[in-house]
Design an enzyme around this catalytic site. Structure first.
Site, PDB file in Angstrom:
ATOM      1  N   SER A  44      38.222  39.297  44.517  1.00  0.00           N
ATOM      2  CA  SER A  44      37.252  39.825  43.802  1.00  0.00           C
ATOM      3  C   SER A  44      36.501  40.524  43.663  1.00  0.00           C
ATOM      4  CB  SER A  44      36.948  38.625  42.956  1.00  0.00           C
ATOM      5  OG  SER A  44      38.267  37.394  42.754  1.00  0.00           O
ATOM      6  N   THR A  45      36.390  40.666  44.909  1.00  0.00           N
ATOM      7  CA  THR A  45      34.315  41.487  45.736  1.00  0.00           C
ATOM      8  C   THR A  45      34.343  42.055  46.898  1.00  0.00           C
ATOM      9  OG1 THR A  45      32.200  41.206  45.666  1.00  0.00           O
ATOM     10  CG2 THR A  45      33.496  38.716  46.837  1.00  0.00           C
TER      11      THR A  45
END
Length: 200
Positions: free
Chosen positions: A10-11
């Site tokens: 996600s990051t």
């Protein structure tokens, strides 16, 4: 067996897909699978739609073309966050005859237990759709009971008259819709009515 691996984080900060790929590659080697493609989305939330996840989009296009027999992912939440989206994904790959392996959940639809779980998810999907349809029907029945008009509002006589004038003036459907400020479908309907009216 031809396998496609899908990995997502996600990051970008302190996270990569490499750990996921390492674990899934080891499983593939152990089970004798042939990895034909690796799809990845880095720095992209699972809540994002397919159009914002290029790796996932290419994966689904590969499913449609039957380029592989099985999708391997590290965990179910790598595929998506929404239950509705996950159920739709499972339905799509099942319809194409593509299996699914989820490392963390121990789900493998190439095994009898995995297929049973897959079918159970399909049952829940059908149940969810039936519940949605029941809610829609209940809402429509309530609206009728309250005397509310359903469907599109009727086109006023004034609008119909303006459409007829513009069409009689030789304007096309799109031009007429723009001049009158109505939808193209409304103009098409009026034009059909004009054509169906016998000349006197």
């Amino acid at each position: 067996m031809r396998v496609a691996i899908y990995a997502r984080v996600s990051t970008d900060r302190n996270q990569t897909v490499e750990n996921q790929l390492r674990d899934l590659t080891q499983v593939a080697q152990h089970l004798g699978w042939t990895i034909v493609e690796v799809f990845r989305d880095e720095g992209i939330s699972g809540a994002k739609g397919r159009d914002q996840r290029p790796g996932f989009d290419r994966l689904l296009k590969g499913v449609a073309r039957r380029e592989f027999d099985l999708i391997a992912a590290w965990s179910v939440d790598r595929l998506g966050r929404s239950l509705q989206d996950l159920v739709a994904f499972l339905g799509e790959i099942n319809a194409r005859g593509v299996g699914l392996y989820l490392h963390q959940q121990g789900l493998d639809t190439t095994t009898p237990a995995g297929r049973a779980m897959f079918q159970m998810l399909g049952i829940f999907s059908e149940f969810e759709r039936a519940m949605i349809q029941d809610r829609i029907r209940a809402g429509l029945n309530r609206a009728r009971a309250e005397g509310r008009r359903l469907g599109r509002p009727k086109t006023s006589d004034a609008i119909i008259a303006r459409i007829r004038r513009e069409l009689d003036a030789g304007h096309g459907i799109h031009k007429t819709a723009k001049l009158v400020g109505c939808g193209v479908g409304t103009v098409q309907k009026v034009k059909k009515e004009i054509a169906a009216t016998p000349l006197t």
